[in-house]
Write a protein that holds these residues in place. Structure first.
Motif, short mmCIF file in Angstrom:
data_model
loop_
_atom_site.label_atom_id
_atom_site.label_comp_id
_atom_site.label_asym_id
_atom_site.label_seq_id
_atom_site.Cartn_x
_atom_site.Cartn_y
_atom_site.Cartn_z
N LYS A 52 0.84 -1.19 0.00
CA LYS A 52 0.00 0.00 0.00
C LYS A 52 0.88 1.25 0.00
O LYS A 52 1.96 1.25 0.59
CB LYS A 52 -0.87 0.07 1.27
N VAL A 53 0.37 2.30 -0.64
CA VAL A 53 1.05 3.59 -0.63
C VAL A 53 0.42 4.42 0.49
O VAL A 53 -0.80 4.53 0.58
CB VAL A 53 0.90 4.32 -1.98
N LYS A 54 1.27 4.98 1.34
CA LYS A 54 0.78 5.84 2.42
C LYS A 54 1.46 7.19 2.31
O LYS A 54 2.64 7.28 1.96
CB LYS A 54 1.08 5.22 3.78
N ASP A 55 0.70 8.23 2.64
CA ASP A 55 1.25 9.58 2.66
C ASP A 55 1.80 9.87 4.05
O ASP A 55 1.15 9.57 5.05
CB ASP A 55 0.17 10.61 2.32
N THR A 56 3.00 10.43 4.11
CA THR A 56 3.54 10.90 5.38
C THR A 56 3.50 12.42 5.35
O THR A 56 3.94 13.04 4.38
CB THR A 56 4.99 10.41 5.62
N PRO A 57 2.95 13.03 6.38
CA PRO A 57 2.83 14.49 6.39
C PRO A 57 4.18 15.17 6.62
O PRO A 57 5.13 14.54 7.09
CB PRO A 57 1.87 14.76 7.55
N GLU A 58 4.23 16.46 6.30
CA GLU A 58 5.42 17.25 6.60
C GLU A 58 5.57 17.28 8.12
O GLU A 58 4.60 17.29 8.86
CB GLU A 58 5.23 18.68 6.07
N ARG A 59 6.82 17.26 8.58
CA ARG A 59 7.05 17.28 10.03
C ARG A 59 8.35 17.99 10.35
O ARG A 59 9.17 18.24 9.46
CB ARG A 59 7.08 15.86 10.59
N GLU A 60 8.50 18.31 11.62
CA GLU A 60 9.75 18.92 12.08
C GLU A 60 10.61 17.84 12.69
O GLU A 60 10.12 16.91 13.32
CB GLU A 60 9.45 20.01 13.11
N ALA A 61 11.92 17.98 12.49
CA ALA A 61 12.89 17.05 13.07
C ALA A 61 14.10 17.86 13.54
O ALA A 61 14.18 19.06 13.29
CB ALA A 61 13.30 16.01 12.04
N ARG A 62 15.00 17.21 14.21
CA ARG A 62 16.20 17.89 14.69
C ARG A 62 17.44 17.27 14.06
O ARG A 62 17.55 16.06 13.92
CB ARG A 62 16.32 17.77 16.20
N ASN A 63 18.37 18.15 13.69
CA ASN A 63 19.68 17.69 13.23
C ASN A 63 20.44 17.27 14.48
O ASN A 63 20.70 18.09 15.35
CB ASN A 63 20.39 18.84 12.51
N PRO A 64 20.80 16.00 14.62
CA PRO A 64 21.45 15.54 15.85
C PRO A 64 22.82 16.18 16.08
O PRO A 64 23.26 16.30 17.23
CB PRO A 64 21.57 14.03 15.67
N ALA A 65 23.48 16.59 15.02
CA ALA A 65 24.80 17.18 15.18
C ALA A 65 24.72 18.61 15.74
O ALA A 65 25.54 19.00 16.57
CB ALA A 65 25.55 17.18 13.86
N THR A 66 23.73 19.38 15.27
CA THR A 66 23.66 20.79 15.67
C THR A 66 22.49 21.10 16.57
O THR A 66 22.47 22.14 17.22
CB THR A 66 23.54 21.68 14.42
N GLY A 67 21.50 20.22 16.60
CA GLY A 67 20.30 20.47 17.40
C GLY A 67 19.32 21.40 16.70
O GLY A 67 18.28 21.74 17.24
N ALA A 68 19.65 21.84 15.49
CA ALA A 68 18.78 22.77 14.75
C ALA A 68 17.52 22.04 14.29
O ALA A 68 17.55 20.86 13.94
CB ALA A 68 19.52 23.32 13.54
#
Length: 92
Positions: A52-68
């Motif tokens: 099945k094809v599923k849509d994943t919504p836009e989300r925020e994540a963190r860069n583990p190296a910088t925390g940005a």
């Protein structure tokens, strides 16, 4: 790990086909599943499972190296849900 060539070799041996013929069949099955996924359709293989094809919504994540904080774009993903027969075979 099992490769496409190994699957094709097994089919060739079990069904009296040449390796080229069986590899063509295996690649055709994968191409059909891929084409269905590209069009957003589900592929159901009784006794095996569903792709099945599923849509994943836009989300925020963190860069583990910088925390940005970064934005991860919305995307489509292909999921596989095994059929009950396959689950039972794995756990039986």
């Amino acid at each position: 790990m099992t490769t496409t060539n190994e699957i094709a070799d097994k089919i060739a041996t079990e069904h009296g086909l040449t390796k080229v013929q069986s590899k063509t069949v295996v690649e055709a099955v994968f191409a059909a599943v891929t084409a269905a996924a590209k069009s957003g359709a589900e592929t159901s293989i009784p006794g095996f499972g569903k792709f099945k094809v599923k849509d994943t919504p836009e989300r925020e994540a963190r860069n583990p190296a910088t925390g940005a904080t970064i934005k991860v774009a919305a995307a489509k993903k292909l999921t596989f849900a095994p059929a009950k027969a396959l689950k039972d075979a794995l756990n039986g």
